[in-house]
Design an enzyme around this catalytic site. Structure first.
Site, PDB file in Angstrom:
ATOM      1  N   SER A 102       0.831  -1.207   0.000  1.00  0.00           N
ATOM      2  CA  SER A 102       0.000   0.000   0.000  1.00  0.00           C
ATOM      3  C   SER A 102       0.866   1.258   0.000  1.00  0.00           C
ATOM      4  O   SER A 102       2.019   1.235   0.423  1.00  0.00           O
ATOM      5  CB  SER A 102      -0.883  -0.029   1.257  1.00  0.00           C
ATOM      6  OG  SER A 102      -1.598   1.163   1.415  1.00  0.00           O
TER       7      SER A 102
ATOM      8  N   LEU B 202       3.150   4.359   0.084  1.00  0.00           N
ATOM      9  CA  LEU B 202       4.523   4.696  -0.316  1.00  0.00           C
ATOM     10  C   LEU B 202       5.316   3.439  -0.679  1.00  0.00           C
ATOM     11  O   LEU B 202       6.083   3.432  -1.649  1.00  0.00           O
ATOM     12  CB  LEU B 202       5.224   5.458   0.819  1.00  0.00           C
ATOM     13  CG  LEU B 202       4.529   6.748   1.293  1.00  0.00           C
ATOM     14  CD1 LEU B 202       5.359   7.438   2.372  1.00  0.00           C
ATOM     15  CD2 LEU B 202       4.287   7.694   0.128  1.00  0.00           C
TER      16      LEU B 202
ATOM     17  N   ASP C  84       4.733 -10.072   9.573  1.00  0.00           N
ATOM     18  CA  ASP C  84       4.572  -8.964  10.522  1.00  0.00           C
ATOM     19  C   ASP C  84       5.982  -8.499  10.909  1.00  0.00           C
ATOM     20  O   ASP C  84       6.777  -9.300  11.438  1.00  0.00           O
ATOM     21  CB  ASP C  84       3.806  -9.499  11.750  1.00  0.00           C
ATOM     22  CG  ASP C  84       3.611  -8.438  12.828  1.00  0.00           C
ATOM     23  OD1 ASP C  84       4.322  -7.413  12.820  1.00  0.00           O
ATOM     24  OD2 ASP C  84       2.753  -8.664  13.701  1.00  0.00           O
TER      25      ASP C  84
ATOM     26  N   CYS D 109       8.950   0.417   4.841  1.00  0.00           N
ATOM     27  CA  CYS D 109       7.793   1.331   4.776  1.00  0.00           C
ATOM     28  C   CYS D 109       6.685   0.959   5.742  1.00  0.00           C
ATOM     29  O   CYS D 109       5.774   1.760   5.950  1.00  0.00           O
ATOM     30  CB  CYS D 109       7.197   1.310   3.378  1.00  0.00           C
ATOM     31  SG  CYS D 109       7.767   2.643   2.366  1.00  0.00           S
TER      32      CYS D 109
ATOM     33  N   TYR E 264       4.033   8.559  17.899  1.00  0.00           N
ATOM     34  CA  TYR E 264       4.435   8.517  16.482  1.00  0.00           C
ATOM     35  C   TYR E 264       5.769   9.249  16.280  1.00  0.00           C
ATOM     36  O   TYR E 264       6.685   8.727  15.639  1.00  0.00           O
ATOM     37  CB  TYR E 264       3.327   9.140  15.633  1.00  0.00           C
ATOM     38  CG  TYR E 264       3.545   9.019  14.143  1.00  0.00           C
ATOM     39  CD1 TYR E 264       3.413   7.799  13.490  1.00  0.00           C
ATOM     40  CD2 TYR E 264       3.876  10.137  13.377  1.00  0.00           C
ATOM     41  CE1 TYR E 264       3.614   7.692  12.120  1.00  0.00           C
ATOM     42  CE2 TYR E 264       4.073  10.037  12.009  1.00  0.00           C
ATOM     43  CZ  TYR E 264       3.940   8.816  11.379  1.00  0.00           C
ATOM     44  OH  TYR E 264       4.144   8.710  10.021  1.00  0.00           O
TER      45      TYR E 264
ATOM     46  N   LYS F  88       9.388   7.703  15.016  1.00  0.00           N
ATOM     47  CA  LYS F  88      10.064   8.181  13.799  1.00  0.00           C
ATOM     48  C   LYS F  88      11.400   8.845  14.148  1.00  0.00           C
ATOM     49  O   LYS F  88      12.368   8.748  13.394  1.00  0.00           O
ATOM     50  CB  LYS F  88       9.151   9.138  13.028  1.00  0.00           C
ATOM     51  CG  LYS F  88       7.863   8.481  12.514  1.00  0.00           C
ATOM     52  CD  LYS F  88       8.153   7.285  11.608  1.00  0.00           C
ATOM     53  CE  LYS F  88       6.914   6.782  10.903  1.00  0.00           C
ATOM     54  NZ  LYS F  88       7.207   5.661   9.987  1.00  0.00           N
TER      55      LYS F  88
ATOM     56  N   PHE G 209       1.698  12.891   2.155  1.00  0.00           N
ATOM     57  CA  PHE G 209       1.572  12.172   0.883  1.00  0.00           C
ATOM     58  C   PHE G 209       0.192  11.556   0.739  1.00  0.00           C
ATOM     59  O   PHE G 209      -0.384  11.075   1.710  1.00  0.00           O
ATOM     60  CB  PHE G 209       2.653  11.075   0.780  1.00  0.00           C
ATOM     61  CG  PHE G 209       3.944  11.625   0.270  1.00  0.00           C
ATOM     62  CD1 PHE G 209       4.718  12.452   1.074  1.00  0.00           C
ATOM     63  CD2 PHE G 209       4.368  11.377  -1.020  1.00  0.00           C
ATOM     64  CE1 PHE G 209       5.888  13.016   0.606  1.00  0.00           C
ATOM     65  CE2 PHE G 209       5.548  11.933  -1.502  1.00  0.00           C
ATOM     66  CZ  PHE G 209       6.305  12.753  -0.688  1.00  0.00           C
TER      67      PHE G 209
HETATM   68  N1  LIG Z   1       1.396   9.068   3.883  1.00  0.00           N
HETATM   69  C1  LIG Z   1       2.053  10.035   4.476  1.00  0.00           C
HETATM   70  O1  LIG Z   1       1.751  11.220   4.329  1.00  0.00           O
HETATM   71  C2  LIG Z   1       3.243   9.703   5.348  1.00  0.00           C
HETATM   72  C3  LIG Z   1       3.955  10.789   5.886  1.00  0.00           C
HETATM   73  C4  LIG Z   1       5.064  10.521   6.681  1.00  0.00           C
HETATM   74  C5  LIG Z   1       5.457   9.234   6.925  1.00  0.00           C
HETATM   75  N2  LIG Z   1       4.740   8.201   6.400  1.00  0.00           N
HETATM   76  C6  LIG Z   1       5.218   6.854   6.721  1.00  0.00           C
HETATM   77  O2  LIG Z   1       5.363   6.119   5.528  1.00  0.00           O
HETATM   78  C7  LIG Z   1       5.117   4.744   5.754  1.00  0.00           C
HETATM   79  C8  LIG Z   1       4.082   4.253   4.774  1.00  0.00           C
HETATM   80  O3  LIG Z   1       2.890   4.983   4.976  1.00  0.00           O
HETATM   81  P1  LIG Z   1       1.637   4.945   3.971  1.00  0.00           P
HETATM   82  O4  LIG Z   1       1.004   6.278   4.025  1.00  0.00           O
HETATM   83  O5  LIG Z   1       2.077   4.361   2.686  1.00  0.00           O
HETATM   84  O6  LIG Z   1       0.677   3.953   4.797  1.00  0.00           O
HETATM   85  P2  LIG Z   1      -0.213   2.707   4.311  1.00  0.00           P
HETATM   86  O7  LIG Z   1      -1.108   2.426   5.455  1.00  0.00           O
HETATM   87  O8  LIG Z   1      -0.805   2.984   2.964  1.00  0.00           O
HETATM   88  O9  LIG Z   1       0.851   1.526   4.167  1.00  0.00           O
HETATM   89  C9  LIG Z   1       1.459   0.936   5.267  1.00  0.00           C
HETATM   90  C10 LIG Z   1       1.552  -0.549   5.027  1.00  0.00           C
HETATM   91  O10 LIG Z   1       2.243  -1.137   6.149  1.00  0.00           O
HETATM   92  C11 LIG Z   1       1.628  -2.366   6.467  1.00  0.00           C
HETATM   93  N3  LIG Z   1       1.891  -2.701   7.864  1.00  0.00           N
HETATM   94  C12 LIG Z   1       1.456  -2.070   8.976  1.00  0.00           C
HETATM   95  N4  LIG Z   1       1.886  -2.707  10.086  1.00  0.00           N
HETATM   96  C13 LIG Z   1       2.622  -3.779   9.660  1.00  0.00           C
HETATM   97  C14 LIG Z   1       3.326  -4.816  10.315  1.00  0.00           C
HETATM   98  N5  LIG Z   1       3.365  -4.904  11.652  1.00  0.00           N
HETATM   99  N6  LIG Z   1       3.963  -5.733   9.557  1.00  0.00           N
HETATM  100  C15 LIG Z   1       3.923  -5.669   8.196  1.00  0.00           C
HETATM  101  N7  LIG Z   1       3.259  -4.717   7.524  1.00  0.00           N
HETATM  102  C16 LIG Z   1       2.617  -3.778   8.241  1.00  0.00           C
HETATM  103  C17 LIG Z   1       0.144  -2.127   6.190  1.00  0.00           C
HETATM  104  O11 LIG Z   1      -0.551  -3.347   5.998  1.00  0.00           O
HETATM  105  C18 LIG Z   1       0.190  -1.264   4.926  1.00  0.00           C
HETATM  106  O12 LIG Z   1       0.132  -2.042   3.760  1.00  0.00           O
HETATM  107  C19 LIG Z   1       4.687   4.624   7.223  1.00  0.00           C
HETATM  108  O13 LIG Z   1       5.803   4.248   7.992  1.00  0.00           O
HETATM  109  C20 LIG Z   1       4.245   6.038   7.567  1.00  0.00           C
HETATM  110  O14 LIG Z   1       4.410   6.321   8.939  1.00  0.00           O
HETATM  111  C21 LIG Z   1       3.646   8.412   5.626  1.00  0.00           C
END
Ligand SMILES: NC(=O)c1ccc[n+]([C@@H]2O[C@H](COP(=O)([O-])OP(=O)(O)OC[C@H]3O[C@@H](n4cnc5c(N)ncnc54)[C@H](O)[C@@H]3O)[C@@H](O)[C@H]2O)c1
Length: 262
Positions: free
Chosen positions: A22, A24, A66, A93, A168, A172, A201
């Protein structure tokens, strides 16, 4: 002028992407595969992971895992290396968000909620780093002595966390903090370690918001005044993979946003 060219090409990538089902992580997987590389998605989300792997074809492998579980990741790393013929890239990610005040309407922050966010975002990232490193150090180095590259995902909340982001931001900030010591340690093996700190994002995380709310959030970004596209994250992953001087550092990818207290 000495022009060394690109050391590592995406087509040579044998990548593990956690959270690759999913957002990023998915964007990183799509770009690596588009450019001819291979990717193994480690994700908890079985349905989305399988769907993506089916769509992208034989260059992509989905493994339900996981990141917080030692045995899951040990087995997944072995399986990915066996199927792809090795691992030379890791993109971390997988992560979860959280919002809870230290003193909320119903009392103090639940300690279990704080621990859960640290467990997934920080300890999960480290768990995959250590087991992927154990595998990567056995790689035959390329002609520039590189054995691999690791890219973690923090957040601008590591630097300016908002009210309600104690857990959070701590998770990070931990990722930012461990980037340099791990890069220093793995340097002797020719393995680089970098971290990306994204701003806002447009991932499924934001799909729950109405379009208007997304637009007004986007306008808080100085330039470009919109939410980032996941593909822009994928492009930075590509640059890090290709540029051997990038090591031991966190790069903000945020259109100059600086988050306000709330
Ligand atoms: N989207 C944003 O604006 C944003 C901004 C800053 C940081 N981030 C960071 O980027 C990363 C990706 O975020 P995203 O927005 O793509 O989120 P998302 O929810 O679309 O994707 C995260 C994925 O991680 C998987 N996941 C969660 N816990 C897990 C575990 N214990 N084991 C295996 N897989 C697991 C989920 O199933 C999901 O597919 C995250 O670490 C998030 O904190 C995102």
């Amino acid at each position: 002028m000495i022009w060394e060219g690109i050391y590592v090409r995406l087509e040579d990538c044998l990548a593990v992407v956690t959270g690759g089902a999913s957002g990023l992580g998915e964007a990183a997987v799509r770009n690596i595969v588009l450019k001819g590389g291979k990717a193994a998605i480690f994700d908890q989300s079985e349905e989305k992971g399988r769907q993506l792997a089916e769509e992208l074809g034989e260059s992509v492998l989905f493994i339900r895992a996981d990141v917080t579980k030692e045995e899951d990741i040990r087995a997944a790393v072995n399986q990915a290396a066996d199927v792809m013929g090795g691992i030379n890239t890791l993109v971390n990610c997988a992560g979860i968000g959280a919002a809870e005040k230290v003193i909320g309407r119903n009392g103090a922050h639940h300690l279990a909620n704080f621990a859960r966010v640290i467990q997934v975002n920080l300890i999960g990232t480290f768990n995959v780093i250590r087991l992927a490193a154990e595998k990567m150090i056995g790689n035959e180095p390329n002609e520039h002595e590189e054995r691999g590259v690791m890219i973690n995902t923090a957040s601008v909340a590591a630097f300016e966390g908002q009210i309600g982001q104690a857990a959070y931001s701590a998770s990070k900030g931990g990722i930012v903090g461990m980037t340099l010591p791990i890069a220093r340690e793995l340097a002797r093996y020719g393995i680089r370690v970098m971290t990306i700190a994204p701003g806002l994002f447009h991932t499924p995380l934001f799909d729950t918001l109405p379009e208007e709310a997304r637009d007004s959030l986007g306008k808080t970004v100085p330039f470009p005044p919109r939410l980032g596209y996941p593909s822009e994250y994928g492009r930075l992953v590509q640059s890090i993979i290709e540029n051997p001087m990038l090591n031991g550092e966190t790069i903000r990818l945020d259109g100059a946003i600086r988050m306000q207290p709330k």
